[in-house]
Design a protein around this motif. Structure first.
Motif, mmCIF file in Angstrom:
data_model
loop_
_atom_site.group_PDB
_atom_site.id
_atom_site.type_symbol
_atom_site.label_atom_id
_atom_site.label_comp_id
_atom_site.label_asym_id
_atom_site.label_seq_id
_atom_site.Cartn_x
_atom_site.Cartn_y
_atom_site.Cartn_z
ATOM 1 N N PRO A 179 -6.181 11.015 9.739
ATOM 2 C CA PRO A 179 -5.932 12.054 8.720
ATOM 3 C C PRO A 179 -6.856 13.254 8.856
ATOM 4 C CG PRO A 179 -6.964 10.127 7.740
ATOM 5 C CD PRO A 179 -6.579 9.740 9.125
ATOM 6 N N LEU A 180 -8.058 13.020 9.375
ATOM 7 C CA LEU A 180 -8.995 14.124 9.556
ATOM 8 C C LEU A 180 -8.530 15.072 10.647
ATOM 9 C CD1 LEU A 180 -11.798 15.252 8.683
ATOM 10 C CD2 LEU A 180 -12.777 13.898 10.550
ATOM 11 N N LEU A 181 -8.062 14.503 11.763
ATOM 12 C CA LEU A 181 -7.706 15.321 12.922
ATOM 13 C C LEU A 181 -6.250 15.783 12.903
ATOM 14 C CD1 LEU A 181 -9.502 13.284 15.732
ATOM 15 C CD2 LEU A 181 -10.295 15.381 14.619
ATOM 16 N N PHE A 182 -5.357 14.935 12.365
ATOM 17 C CA PHE A 182 -3.927 15.231 12.473
ATOM 18 C C PHE A 182 -3.237 15.315 11.108
ATOM 19 C CE2 PHE A 182 -5.202 13.136 16.420
ATOM 20 C CZ PHE A 182 -4.798 14.078 17.346
ATOM 21 N N GLY A 183 -4.010 15.242 10.038
ATOM 22 C CA GLY A 183 -3.434 15.362 8.713
ATOM 23 C C GLY A 183 -3.876 16.626 8.006
ATOM 24 N N VAL A 207 0.842 -1.207 0.000
ATOM 25 C CA VAL A 207 0.000 0.000 0.000
ATOM 26 C C VAL A 207 0.874 1.253 0.000
ATOM 27 C CG1 VAL A 207 -1.702 1.333 1.325
ATOM 28 C CG2 VAL A 207 -1.966 -1.149 1.106
ATOM 29 N N ILE A 208 1.919 1.235 0.827
ATOM 30 C CA ILE A 208 2.859 2.362 0.863
ATOM 31 C C ILE A 208 3.590 2.490 -0.465
ATOM 32 C CG2 ILE A 208 4.920 3.288 1.997
ATOM 33 C CD1 ILE A 208 3.955 1.772 4.552
ATOM 34 N N PHE A 217 0.805 10.717 7.402
ATOM 35 C CA PHE A 217 1.008 9.481 6.656
ATOM 36 C C PHE A 217 -0.304 8.937 6.107
ATOM 37 C CE2 PHE A 217 0.647 4.849 6.829
ATOM 38 C CZ PHE A 217 1.547 4.496 5.833
ATOM 39 N N PHE A 218 -1.321 8.848 6.944
ATOM 40 C CA PHE A 218 -2.586 8.262 6.486
ATOM 41 C C PHE A 218 -3.316 9.172 5.498
ATOM 42 C CE2 PHE A 218 -2.044 5.394 10.132
ATOM 43 C CZ PHE A 218 -2.308 4.188 9.501
ATOM 44 N N ALA A 219 -3.132 10.472 5.627
ATOM 45 C CA ALA A 219 -3.690 11.377 4.613
ATOM 46 C C ALA A 219 -2.996 11.165 3.278
ATOM 47 C CB ALA A 219 -3.558 12.830 5.067
ATOM 48 N N VAL A 242 -7.856 4.835 10.218
ATOM 49 C CA VAL A 242 -7.866 5.190 8.794
ATOM 50 C C VAL A 242 -8.652 6.475 8.557
ATOM 51 C CG1 VAL A 242 -8.639 4.459 6.499
ATOM 52 C CG2 VAL A 242 -7.570 2.808 8.049
ATOM 53 N N THR A 243 -9.764 6.635 9.274
ATOM 54 C CA THR A 243 -10.660 7.768 9.041
ATOM 55 C C THR A 243 -10.295 9.002 9.855
ATOM 56 O OG1 THR A 243 -12.470 6.232 8.571
ATOM 57 C CG2 THR A 243 -13.064 8.507 9.073
#
Length: 216
Positions: A195-199, A11-12, A166-168, A191-192
């Motif tokens: 990225p929403l809070l820290f991306g 995936v990466i 990273f997840f974003a 996963v959700t």
């Protein structure tokens, strides 16, 4: 738990390949003197540089001992290390070239950056393909092996800001197969929500670079 269709490692790798392709297209279409575009591409480059450097350094520290423990030969690890050295050298050259483009916004420096990125893409994709030939079957076979599970836990121990970015990044432009594998490997709230809070920085400053026409 069912074995995912691809490992988190792949995936990466998909995200790495995706960014390299994006840079190639963006540099080919770069307009001389477009300082805003040059600045945006440099922001995207700094993130990519961080992600790829973190990934290959983490493999040295975390993945290689796990691979040796499940039967990969030292000769294979040595070959991967040689490929990593070539990749790190090409990454350093591209870092310099992208910095020059950020400073000048010139078509000439875009051409130089494109040449450097082409070399980086060649050595990186060659390594990723070779690594996956070895590791994808192995990770599928040993998905529930304690050593492989511990490897995943070690890779997952990151500060929230690093993990959110990273997840974003890894989800930006990911296809259905990648998203399915990601959700199989990582709890849905991570996963959700990460990225929403820290991306936020990635979503606000980097994702729009790739949303710009001509970047794909």
């Amino acid at each position: 738990m069912a074995t995912p269709s691809m490992s988190m490692n792949k995936v990466i790798h998909c995200a790495v390949r995706r960014d390299l392709s994006r840079f190639r297209a963006a540099l080919e279409s770069f307009q001389d003197g477009d300082r805003a575009r040059a600045a945006g591409l440099h922001r995207a480059w700094e993130n990519f540089d961080d992600q790829l450097t973190h990934h290959h350094e983490g493999e040295h520290e975390i993945a290689w001992p796990a691979l040796l423990a499940v039967g990969v030969g030292q000769d294979t690890i040595d070959r991967f290390d040689d490929e990593h050295e070539a990749m790190a050298s090409a990454l350093a050259e591209s870092r310099t070239a992208m910095g020059a483009l950020a400073g000048s916004a010139s078509r000439a420096d875009a051409d130089s950056a494109a040449s450097s990125l082409a070399k980086l893409e060649e050595v990186t994709v060659t390594h990723l393909d070779a690594e996956e030939q070895v590791t994808e079957p192995l990770f599928a076979e040993h998905h529930d092996h304690p050593v492989v599970k511990e490897m995943g836990r070690k890779f997952g121990k990151q500060p929230l800001g690093v993990a959110g970015t990273f997840f974003a990044w890894v989800q930006d432009g990911a296809g259905p197969a990648e998203m399915t594998a990601l959700r199989d490997e990582v709890p849905a709230p991570v996963v959700t929500l990460l990225p929403l809070l820290f991306g936020r920085r990635y979503r606000k400053e980097i994702a729009p670079v790739w949303a710009t026409s001509g970047s794909h």
